[in-house]
Design a protein around this motif. Structure first.
Motif, PDB file in Angstrom:
ATOM      1  N   GLU A 754       0.823  -1.205   0.000  1.00 58.38           N
ATOM      2  CA  GLU A 754       0.000   0.000   0.000  1.00 58.38           C
ATOM      3  C   GLU A 754       0.858   1.256   0.000  1.00 58.38           C
ATOM      4  OE1 GLU A 754      -3.051   0.155   2.870  1.00 58.38           O
ATOM      5  OE2 GLU A 754      -4.188  -1.483   1.961  1.00 58.38           O
ATOM      6  N   GLY A 755       2.039   1.193   0.649  1.00 52.61           N
ATOM      7  CA  GLY A 755       2.926   2.348   0.637  1.00 52.61           C
ATOM      8  C   GLY A 755       3.400   2.688  -0.758  1.00 52.61           C
ATOM      9  N   ILE A 756       3.725   1.666  -1.550  1.00 56.49           N
ATOM     10  CA  ILE A 756       4.137   1.926  -2.926  1.00 56.49           C
ATOM     11  C   ILE A 756       2.967   2.480  -3.731  1.00 56.49           C
ATOM     12  CG2 ILE A 756       4.921   0.812  -5.051  1.00 56.49           C
ATOM     13  CD1 ILE A 756       6.586  -1.072  -3.358  1.00 56.49           C
ATOM     14  N   SER A 757       1.767   1.963  -3.484  1.00 58.58           N
ATOM     15  CA  SER A 757       0.590   2.511  -4.172  1.00 58.58           C
ATOM     16  C   SER A 757       0.408   3.987  -3.831  1.00 58.58           C
ATOM     17  CB  SER A 757      -0.659   1.720  -3.766  1.00 58.58           C
ATOM     18  OG  SER A 757      -0.588   0.391  -4.214  1.00 58.58           O
ATOM     19  N   PHE A 758       0.643   4.309  -2.583  1.00 53.81           N
ATOM     20  CA  PHE A 758       0.514   5.712  -2.187  1.00 53.81           C
ATOM     21  C   PHE A 758       1.548   6.575  -2.907  1.00 53.81           C
ATOM     22  CE2 PHE A 758       2.150   9.087   0.590  1.00 53.81           C
ATOM     23  CZ  PHE A 758       1.033   9.894   0.648  1.00 53.81           C
ATOM     24  N   VAL A 759       2.783   6.091  -3.002  1.00 53.12           N
ATOM     25  CA  VAL A 759       3.825   6.861  -3.691  1.00 53.12           C
ATOM     26  C   VAL A 759       3.449   7.050  -5.159  1.00 53.12           C
ATOM     27  CG1 VAL A 759       6.242   6.842  -4.409  1.00 53.12           C
ATOM     28  CG2 VAL A 759       5.621   6.150  -2.097  1.00 53.12           C
ATOM     29  N   LEU A 760       2.913   6.007  -5.782  1.00 50.09           N
ATOM     30  CA  LEU A 760       2.517   6.121  -7.186  1.00 50.09           C
ATOM     31  C   LEU A 760       1.397   7.148  -7.358  1.00 50.09           C
ATOM     32  CD1 LEU A 760       2.588   2.347  -8.218  1.00 50.09           C
ATOM     33  CD2 LEU A 760       4.330   4.091  -8.627  1.00 50.09           C
ATOM     34  N   VAL A 761       0.448   7.136  -6.413  1.00 51.21           N
ATOM     35  CA  VAL A 761      -0.631   8.130  -6.469  1.00 51.21           C
ATOM     36  C   VAL A 761      -0.070   9.530  -6.246  1.00 51.21           C
ATOM     37  CG1 VAL A 761      -2.713   8.935  -5.287  1.00 51.21           C
ATOM     38  CG2 VAL A 761      -2.429   6.514  -5.787  1.00 51.21           C
ATOM     39  N   LEU A 762       0.887   9.625  -5.345  1.00 52.58           N
ATOM     40  CA  LEU A 762       1.450  10.930  -5.016  1.00 52.58           C
ATOM     41  C   LEU A 762       2.075  11.592  -6.229  1.00 52.58           C
ATOM     42  CD1 LEU A 762       2.129  12.891  -2.672  1.00 52.58           C
ATOM     43  CD2 LEU A 762       4.256  11.630  -2.369  1.00 52.58           C
ATOM     44  N   PHE A 763       2.787  10.811  -7.032  1.00 56.36           N
ATOM     45  CA  PHE A 763       3.463  11.396  -8.175  1.00 56.36           C
ATOM     46  C   PHE A 763       2.552  11.538  -9.389  1.00 56.36           C
ATOM     47  CE2 PHE A 763       7.143  10.057  -5.679  1.00 56.36           C
ATOM     48  CZ  PHE A 763       7.890  11.223  -5.725  1.00 56.36           C
ATOM     49  N   GLU A 764       1.310  11.121  -9.248  1.00 54.39           N
ATOM     50  CA  GLU A 764       0.340  11.439 -10.290  1.00 54.39           C
ATOM     51  C   GLU A 764      -0.148  12.876 -10.158  1.00 54.39           C
ATOM     52  OE1 GLU A 764      -2.748   8.598  -9.959  1.00 54.39           O
ATOM     53  OE2 GLU A 764      -1.575   6.920 -10.751  1.00 54.39           O
ATOM     54  N   GLU A 765       0.065  13.476  -8.983  1.00 53.51           N
ATOM     55  CA  GLU A 765      -0.328  14.853  -8.733  1.00 53.51           C
ATOM     56  C   GLU A 765       0.870  15.783  -8.940  1.00 53.51           C
ATOM     57  OE1 GLU A 765      -3.415  15.727  -7.836  1.00 53.51           O
ATOM     58  OE2 GLU A 765      -4.216  13.689  -7.652  1.00 53.51           O
ATOM     59  N   ARG A 766       0.590  17.071  -8.919  1.00 49.10           N
ATOM     60  CA  ARG A 766       1.664  18.066  -8.950  1.00 49.10           C
ATOM     61  C   ARG A 766       2.210  18.197  -7.538  1.00 49.10           C
ATOM     62  NH1 ARG A 766       2.352  21.694 -13.087  1.00 49.10           N
ATOM     63  NH2 ARG A 766       4.066  22.358 -11.727  1.00 49.10           N
ATOM     64  N   LEU A 767       3.307  17.488  -7.292  1.00 52.42           N
ATOM     65  CA  LEU A 767       3.829  17.421  -5.926  1.00 52.42           C
ATOM     66  C   LEU A 767       4.253  18.787  -5.414  1.00 52.42           C
ATOM     67  CD1 LEU A 767       4.403  15.508  -3.637  1.00 52.42           C
ATOM     68  CD2 LEU A 767       6.654  15.066  -4.595  1.00 52.42           C
ATOM     69  N   GLU A 768       4.777  19.643  -6.289  1.00 55.13           N
ATOM     70  CA  GLU A 768       5.195  20.973  -5.852  1.00 55.13           C
ATOM     71  C   GLU A 768       4.021  21.764  -5.292  1.00 55.13           C
ATOM     72  OE1 GLU A 768       5.671  19.716  -8.776  1.00 55.13           O
ATOM     73  OE2 GLU A 768       7.824  19.514  -9.147  1.00 55.13           O
ATOM     74  N   GLU A 769       2.864  21.675  -5.948  1.00 59.07           N
ATOM     75  CA  GLU A 769       1.684  22.400  -5.471  1.00 59.07           C
ATOM     76  C   GLU A 769       1.144  21.806  -4.174  1.00 59.07           C
ATOM     77  OE1 GLU A 769      -1.217  22.523  -8.536  1.00 59.07           O
ATOM     78  OE2 GLU A 769       0.122  23.482 -10.012  1.00 59.07           O
ATOM     79  N   ILE A 770       1.253  20.489  -4.035  1.00 58.53           N
ATOM     80  CA  ILE A 770       0.768  19.841  -2.814  1.00 58.53           C
ATOM     81  C   ILE A 770       1.602  20.262  -1.616  1.00 58.53           C
ATOM     82  CG2 ILE A 770       0.495  17.612  -1.662  1.00 58.53           C
ATOM     83  CD1 ILE A 770      -0.201  16.433  -4.393  1.00 58.53           C
ATOM     84  N   LEU A 771       2.913  20.309  -1.789  1.00 61.41           N
ATOM     85  CA  LEU A 771       3.785  20.668  -0.666  1.00 61.41           C
ATOM     86  C   LEU A 771       3.559  22.102  -0.224  1.00 61.41           C
ATOM     87  CD1 LEU A 771       7.212  18.954  -1.419  1.00 61.41           C
ATOM     88  CD2 LEU A 771       5.347  18.176   0.017  1.00 61.41           C
ATOM     89  N   LEU A 772       3.162  22.961  -1.133  1.00 62.06           N
ATOM     90  CA  LEU A 772       2.908  24.354  -0.759  1.00 62.06           C
ATOM     91  C   LEU A 772       1.742  24.483   0.218  1.00 62.06           C
ATOM     92  CD1 LEU A 772       3.410  26.178  -4.187  1.00 62.06           C
ATOM     93  CD2 LEU A 772       4.954  26.151  -2.221  1.00 62.06           C
ATOM     94  N   LEU A 773       0.876  23.479   0.271  1.00 59.63           N
ATOM     95  CA  LEU A 773      -0.266  23.514   1.197  1.00 59.63           C
ATOM     96  C   LEU A 773       0.113  23.057   2.595  1.00 59.63           C
ATOM     97  CD1 LEU A 773      -2.974  21.942  -1.160  1.00 59.63           C
ATOM     98  CD2 LEU A 773      -2.543  24.363  -0.739  1.00 59.63           C
ATOM     99  N   LEU A 774       1.348  22.595   2.778  1.00 61.21           N
ATOM    100  CA  LEU A 774       1.774  22.055   4.067  1.00 61.21           C
ATOM    101  C   LEU A 774       2.640  23.069   4.793  1.00 61.21           C
ATOM    102  CD1 LEU A 774       2.793  18.461   2.908  1.00 61.21           C
ATOM    103  CD2 LEU A 774       0.655  19.147   3.993  1.00 61.21           C
ATOM    104  N   PRO A 775       2.700  22.985   6.135  1.00 63.75           N
ATOM    105  CA  PRO A 775       3.616  23.850   6.892  1.00 63.75           C
ATOM    106  C   PRO A 775       5.063  23.557   6.515  1.00 63.75           C
ATOM    107  CG  PRO A 775       1.970  22.855   8.345  1.00 63.75           C
ATOM    108  CD  PRO A 775       1.837  22.186   7.014  1.00 63.75           C
TER     109      PRO A 775
END
Length: 1377
Positions: A754-775
């Motif tokens: 499941e962790g690998i599935s999560f990583v694959l899903v994560l890189f389907e998104e724009r990771l740079e934009e996602i990180l900007l939403l985090l502290p």
């Protein structure tokens, strides 16, 4: 000016005739240490004592860490290629066990042969195996083609007129060419040398095609015959050898021309440098015909090696970007001398025709000291080490080169089939068969590739084609030596292959092998079976290209059972595997084959996975039947349960090995890497290719499916029914230990998938934009997150949750439907986005809708209630961050009741077993695991406190009523407090009341009508007096006076640090409360009957009496001058504290201090009835009071005596026990007669009293006067019985005892007359004179006798008393008439 230097004393090996000994380097630690046994070596796996405290995921993560660590300890090359000579080979006769496998033979295209037919001068051929291309040079024309393509396209270079003599593919320097130029093609002709750019078109299966680009870089090489070319992959430098001399030239090139150099030029490094080789130089001129035949470069040590036609090896140091210095020269004669010190004379090394035909560099990551392997024309391999006397060997030139190890070819008798060990003896005179082997005589060329793959080409007589001898280290046997005490041995598996032509070139098609970046673990081929591509080698002959692949152990296993020859044959092969490699490795290999990891060359000459059902079934049976069993170590001293002492089975170790090998490449690596883009700034990309992650995931999924399907047959996974097969307690414990270990691995397997599935899903998104939403802090931690942390660390899971939340929030902001987004996440990686997470996201969406609609709107309130219902559904999985955020929004929208309700629900769900309440009831013991549950709940309660403060502040600034209607703020405050007060969460109520009191809001508790308040205060009152005070105040506030009295009574008896005054106050209040009754009010805790009320009141009264006595002692002690210093402080501290017992008060304080009055009070309280002790105490009290008054100069001591007596009488309520009139009255009268005179009774000064204390000195002054009746007035004022007084006086008159005899007898008569007169006055007011006729009759008789004795016959005073006696007698007589 130069100075002569003192020659340094040469060390061993510097002289030709001096035997070279192996010594450790001066500053480097030796790498030839005994290897540490890996799990597959030892076949064990013992869990430490702390295993019980670990979660299954943590336990499995530790197992994988330990397995990877053990595999990283695979012996380095120098641990088994040591000083000496060996010849250990296994040459199997079963094709299934061969170390290499032919893949395919590619024919040379017909167009090449057509071009060759036009050859005028020369033709040469070669390979560029790294890009799957071959080349042929025909005179001045060069052609390349993809030898793997069935109909390749020829790529030609025909733009120069001279014959081509050498071709080489090298890596270019950085920033000289554009990024698309990945290689340079170096083409040497008879006149010039040219550089051609090469761009490769790569696809999933490798290089599809190449494109050549003119660079315009070339230089003249007149009078130089180029024989070999080599390039440095690290620096891009290009070197070539001269076919006429032993000189080494460098081809330099740069992007632009400069003042004194063009774009391309050549440098002769040998001619311009002064070479001072070792002292082994000969003194005659070097042969003119010697020239360079091979160049090898070691970028890891910055070394370049050359082999000359005279078999001389030279070592050059590349110490600067354009420098090359020859530092060591070893002629063949020197090398032979070194070998002569190690072995006896043999034609293989000392024959006249023996030459060195090739050299291969051994890189620093593979070996710390071994740096070069030279192959002789007789098939012997010479391993040479270079050492330096400086600390940093990697950056300095070596100063010595020695032959460290000699590897002989297989014996003549071992041309086929396996045999026993053929360890070559190094003692002179021995005759080992390997030292005389002729099997590799006439070796024409050889190559070595990491981690020790050896390819030797032999030209046999009468055979036009070459024979290929191939060997490779047996990693399993090296890692698991048969005799661990002897260390690892150099054991190779070998085979012979007949080529279809004469070898022209050989190359490595796959990337260079490296299981580690350091020598230890570098050669562990077993560890990278499923992680790295198996090494593939291409060999070009004059008929075509033959490809060979290195067979993995898993491939050998699959072939062994495939061609085993029936069940008996397969069983024999399995036993052989277990004997060679141990059960854990056998289990791991069988498991890999059963999961589809085995591969073989199919009929179409392609390497494919083995899917033969018989092979897979045999592998499944091998894993189950040869997996061993868990063992209980009964001698272990590990702490903890017996399960901790269970050593899991080899089957478990095999699963751990297989899992760790699948994930080894990603386990400790970061998930995200940052790259620089030409435009747009940095970009975040996966640190591993998506295809690689998917491959690992597929392998784990197959493993998961296999274990699930075969669960009933695997001990430890079979479930409860397996317990029915155990025969002893030991078997049961072993099965439990195995189950725990296997279950942990399975949970880890699910987590990784499941962790690998999560990583694959994560890189389907724009990771740079996602990180900007985090502290910022979480952003940094996400960049540093490793796969291991994601799979096994709770903090990694928390970061994943943050990323999921950011992904959902980003999609919500973009207008996407939250349910569809969250459902997609849940479907792909359920543990990172569960069904509860979907509900949470939906609730958050409703909150956002409520905020948009307005908190006071009807629609907004509906959204708020909907969000509350959703949050309550998932309260058990709601994180503190989600809860805090939700409550903050609820407060902003004034949804106070909902906020409190949600927080309380989350608190209860976090501790459904109510362990926090049990911890509170047990007194909050330290170091208790239940405290964690309490802390978890209090974090929720703190949020409730924030809500209470918010609602109070909102109501404080708003009116309670608006236009005759309750204001919304007031109504919401009422709703919020209703939720609080109606909560049945006792832990919450306890924490809330604590908070109230810490805020100084004790009055709030008095306003709450709840049993929780009583329960809370009852529990807290055992620890804190303030809570106990609040408890009796609470009871009194609600008219439960008897309960209040009970609390106050207990407070007075408690061990709290209370003063005696405060304890008396508690008892006084308790007495008042216990005496108060409120009709119609039932007491909390159950109605008490009258008996219990009276009992409590009696207890309170008794304790109050004792406390008052103690207070009397305390006050006297404070003024007692006899008590001083520390003793005074100590005594006063004890008395002004707990209420002591009567025994202690009497024996330790009152009696010792001479406080006789207090002693009498203690007698009364204790119901003590010893009349002698009581009489003596009264006597002592009277004497003490009189003496004290006299000392103080009091003029009337009798007054103090009278007052003291009167006070005690009142305190004891004239108790007959302590205040006996018949004893006390004679004592007072005796005291009066002895110390005072009345009228003309001064002669009494010379009388004698019956008491020693009252006796007077005959020479003393006359006694002072005192009222005659003062003793009687004491008793009359205390309402003493007149009957007793008269009877006592009458007894004194009749007895005539001293001092009531003689002249003092008349005083008794006067006292009697006075007493009867007073009786008459008092009884007259009561309505019955003298209490009745019976008493009057007795008085009449008494007065007649007393007055008839004629005692009153002296003076006027006697006459007056006689007259009074007659009068009172008449009154008595008249009463009788």
């Amino acid at each position: 000016m130069s100075f002569l230097q003192t020659p340094q004393r040469p060390g061993p090996g510097a002289f030709i005739a001096t035997p070279a000994t192996t010594r450790p380097p001066m500053f480097r630690a030796s790498s030839t240490q005994q290897p540490v046994l890996s799990p597959q070596q030892a076949g064990l796996s013992v869990e430490p004592a702390s295993s019980s405290a670990l979660s299954p995921i943590e336990r499995a993560a530790r197992t994988i860490n330990d397995t990877l660590l053990q595999e990283a300890r695979y012996p380095d090359v120098e641990s088994y290629v040591g000083q000496g000579a060996t010849g250990d080979y296994e040459i199997p006769n079963n094709p299934a066990w061969t170390p290499f496998q032919r893949v395919k033979t590619y024919e040379i295209p017909d167009r090449i042969f057509e071009q060759c037919n036009h050859t005028q001068m020369s033709t040469s051929m070669g390979l560029f195996a790294e890009i799957n291309h071959a080349w042929v040079a025909i005179d001045n024309q060069l052609y390349l083609w993809d030898y793997t393509h069935p109909n390749p396209e020829l790529v030609g270079y025909e733009d120069q007129p001279h014959n081509i003599v050498a071709v080489k593919l090298v890596k270019p320097k950085e920033k000289v060419f554009v990024a698309s130029i990945s290689h340079l093609l170096v083409v040497a002709t008879t006149a010039d040398i040219h550089l051609i750019g090469v761009s490769c078109e790569r696809g999933p299966e490798g290089v599809h095609g190449v494109t050549l680009y003119k660079t315009g870089m070339h230089t003249s090489i007149k009078n130089i015959k180029v024989t070999c070319i080599e390039g440095s992959a690290k620096t891009g430098r290009i070197f070539f050898g001269d076919g006429n001399t032993d000189e080494v030239h460098e081809l330099t090139y740069q992007q632009e021309e400069r003042w004194f150099t063009g774009k391309c030029s050549s440098i002769n490094h040998v001619r311009k440098s002064v070479v001072l080789p070792s002292l082994a130089l000969t003194f005659k001129a070097a042969p003119r015909q010697e020239y360079v035949v091979q160049i090898a470069i070691d970028d890891t040590r910055n070394l370049l090696y050359t082999l000359s036609s005279a078999s001389t090896i030279r070592v050059f140091h590349m110490k600067a970007p354009n420098a090359l210095e020859c530092v060591i020269t070893r002629p063949l004669s020197t090398i032979k001398t070194m070998c002569g010190h190690m072995i006896r004379q043999t034609d293989l090394l000392f024959g006249r025709d023996m030459q060195i035909i090739s050299i291969d560099a051994i890189t620093a990551p593979e070996a710390a000291q071994l740096s070069l392997m030279a192959t002789t024309s007789t098939g012997c391999r010479l391993f040479l080490s270079t050492t330096s006397g400086f600390y940093n060997e990697g950056q300095t030139a070596p100063t010595s080169m020695q032959v460290r190890h000699i590897r002989f070819p297989p014996p003549d008798t071992q041309s086929t089939g396996p045999s026993a060990s053929n360890q070559v003896q190094t003692l002179p005179g021995s005759a080992p068969s390997a030292a005389d082997s002729k099997v590799l005589i006439r070796t024409v060329d050889a190559r070595r590739y990491a981690p020790g793959l050896f390819f030797c080409f032999v030209q046999k007589p009468n055979d036009p084609n070459h024979i290929l001898f191939m060997s490779g280290p047996d990693a399993g046997k090296i890692a698991r030596p048969l005799e661990p005490s002897q260390g690892s041995q150099y054991i190779e598996n070998a085979q012979y292959v007949h080529l279809g032509g004469v070898m022209q070139d050989i190359g490595l098609c796959t990337p260079p092998f490296a299981a580690s970046s350091v020598p230890t673990g570098f050669g562990n081929e077993l560890a990278v079976q499923f992680d790295h591509q198996s090494s593939e080698i291409a060999i070009l002959t004059h008929t075509g290209v033959e490809t060979l692949r290195r067979r993995r152990l898993v491939d050998i296993f699959a072939s062994a059972i495939k061609y085993g020859g029936g069940e008996e044959g397969v069983e024999a092969e399995l036993r052989r595997f277990v004997r060679y490699y141990g059960r854990p490795e056998t289990a791991a290999t069988a498991l890999a084959v059963a999961c589809g990891q085995g591969s073989d060359v199919g009929p179409d000459a392609r390497v494919a996975k083995i899917t033969d059902t018989e092979v897979l079934e045999s592998a499944r049976k091998a894993f189950i039947e040869h997996g061993g069993k868990a063992q209980l170590n009964e001698n272990s001293t590990l702490d903890g349960s017996a399960i901790d002492n269970v050593r899991p089975s080899p089957r478990h170790d095999g699963i751990a090995l297989y899992m760790s090998r699948l994930v080894r490449s990603i386990w400790k690596s970061p998930i995200i890497k940052e790259t620089r883009r030409p435009v747009g700034g940095p970009a975040l990309e996966p640190s591993h290719e998506v295809a690689k992650l998917q491959e690992i995931q597929r392998g784990l999924v197959h493993l998961q499916e296999f274990l699930e399907e075969n669960k009933p047959f695997i001990d430890g996974l079979a479930g409860p029914e397996a317990l029915g097969r155990v025969t002893s307690r030991q078997d049961e414990v072993e099965l439990q230990g195995e189950n725990r270990a296997l279950t942990s691995l399975i949970q880890m397997m699910n987590s990784i998938i499941e962790g690998i599935s999560f990583v694959l899903v994560l890189f389907e998104e724009r990771l740079e934009e996602i990180l900007l939403l985090l502290p910022e802090d979480i952003r940094r931690r996400v960049r540093e997150l490793t796969f291991k942390d994601l799979f096994a660390d709770p903090s990694g899971r928390d970061l994943a949750k943050e990323l999921v939340k950011a992904i959902v929030n980003r999609n919500i902001a973009k207008g996407s439907n939250v349910e569809s987004v969250a459902e997609a996440l849940r479907r792909k990686c359920g543990s990172f986005c569960s069904s509860d997470d979907v509900v949470i996201f939906k609730a958050q969406e409703n909150l956002k809708k409520a905020a948009d609609a307005g908190a006071n709107s009807e629609r907004g309130r509906i959204w708020l209630n909907d969000s509350l219902q959703l949050f309550e559904q998932v309260a058990k999985s709601l994180s503190m961050e989600h809860l805090t955020a939700a409550l903050e929004q609820y407060i902003q929208m004034e949804f106070y009741a909902g906020a409190i309700k949600l927080a309380l629900r989350v608190a209860q769900e976090s501790d459904r077993g109510n362990r926090a309440l049990a911890w509170l009831n047990d007194g909050q013991p330290a170091q208790d695991p239940r405290q964690a549950a309490f802390n978890s709940r209090t974090r929720c309660y703190d949020l409730v406190h924030n809500v209470i403060q918010a609602v109070d502040q909102a109501c404080a600034n708003a009116p309670a009523v608006m236009d005759g209607v309750i204001a919304p703020a007031t109504r919401r405050r009422s709703e919020a407090y209703s939720v609080i007060n109606q909560s049945d969460d006792e832990v919450f109520q306890t924490y809330l009341y604590d908070w109230y009191l810490s805020q100084g809001w004790s009055d709030r508790l008095l306003e709450i009508t709840s049993d929780h308040v009583v329960s809370y205060l009852n529990r807290k009152s055992l620890e804190d007096v303030a809570h106990a005070d609040l408890l009796w105040r609470y009871f009194a506030h609600y008219h439960h006076y008897l309960d209040a009295a009970d609390v106050q009574y207990k407070l007075a008896k408690s061990e709290f640090q209370l003063s005696l005054e405060r304890r008396i106050e508690y008892l006084s209040r308790a007495k008042a409360n216990a005496s108060t009754r409120v009709p119609g009010i039932s007491e909390i805790g159950g109605a008490r009957n009258r008996q219990s009320r009276q009992e409590l009141l009696r207890n309170i009264t008794d304790l109050l009496d004792i406390a008052n006595i103690q207070d009397d002692i305390l006050q006297k002690m404070k003024s007692d001058q006899r008590l001083v210093g520390e003793q005074r402080t100590k005594v006063l501290g004890i008395l002004d504290g707990n209420i002591l017992s009567l025994d202690e008060l009497y024996n330790s304080y009152a009696d010792q201090a001479g406080y006789h009055g207090i002693c009498l009070l203690i007698y009364h309280a204790a119901d003590y009835r010893s009349l002698p002790d009581i009489r003596n105490t009264w006597q002592n009290l009277i004497d003490q009071t009189h003496n004290l008054a006299t000392e103080e100069g009091h003029t009337a001591p009798w007054e103090l005596v009278a007052e003291e007596t009167r006070q005690i009488g009142r305190r004891v309520n004239c108790s007959e026990n302590v205040f006996p009139v018949n004893i006390l009255l004679p004592l007072l009268l005796d005291y009066d007669i002895s110390h005072y005179q009345h009228g003309n009774e001064g002669a009494r000064a010379y009388g004698r009293s019956s008491s020693n204390a009252f006796r007077q000195d005959p020479n003393a002054a006359p006694l002072p006067a005192a009222p005659l009746t003062w003793p009687l007035d004491i008793f009359i004022s205390l309402n003493a019985s007149f009957e007793t007084l008269v009877a006592t006086l009458e007894s004194l008159w009749y007895s005539q005892e001293f001092p009531f005899n003689g002249r003092n007898r008349k005083l008794v008569v006067k006292w009697l007359i006075y007493t009867v007169q007073q009786w008459k006055e008092v009884s007259a007011r009561q309505g019955a004179l003298f209490g009745g006729v019976e008493n009057a009759s007795g008085l009449s008789e008494c007065l007649r006798n007393v007055l008839g004795a004629n005692e009153l016959n002296e003076g006027a005073d006697d006459n007056m008393w006689r007259s009074r006696g007659q009068e009172i007698r008449e009154v008595v007589e008249n009463e009788l008439r």
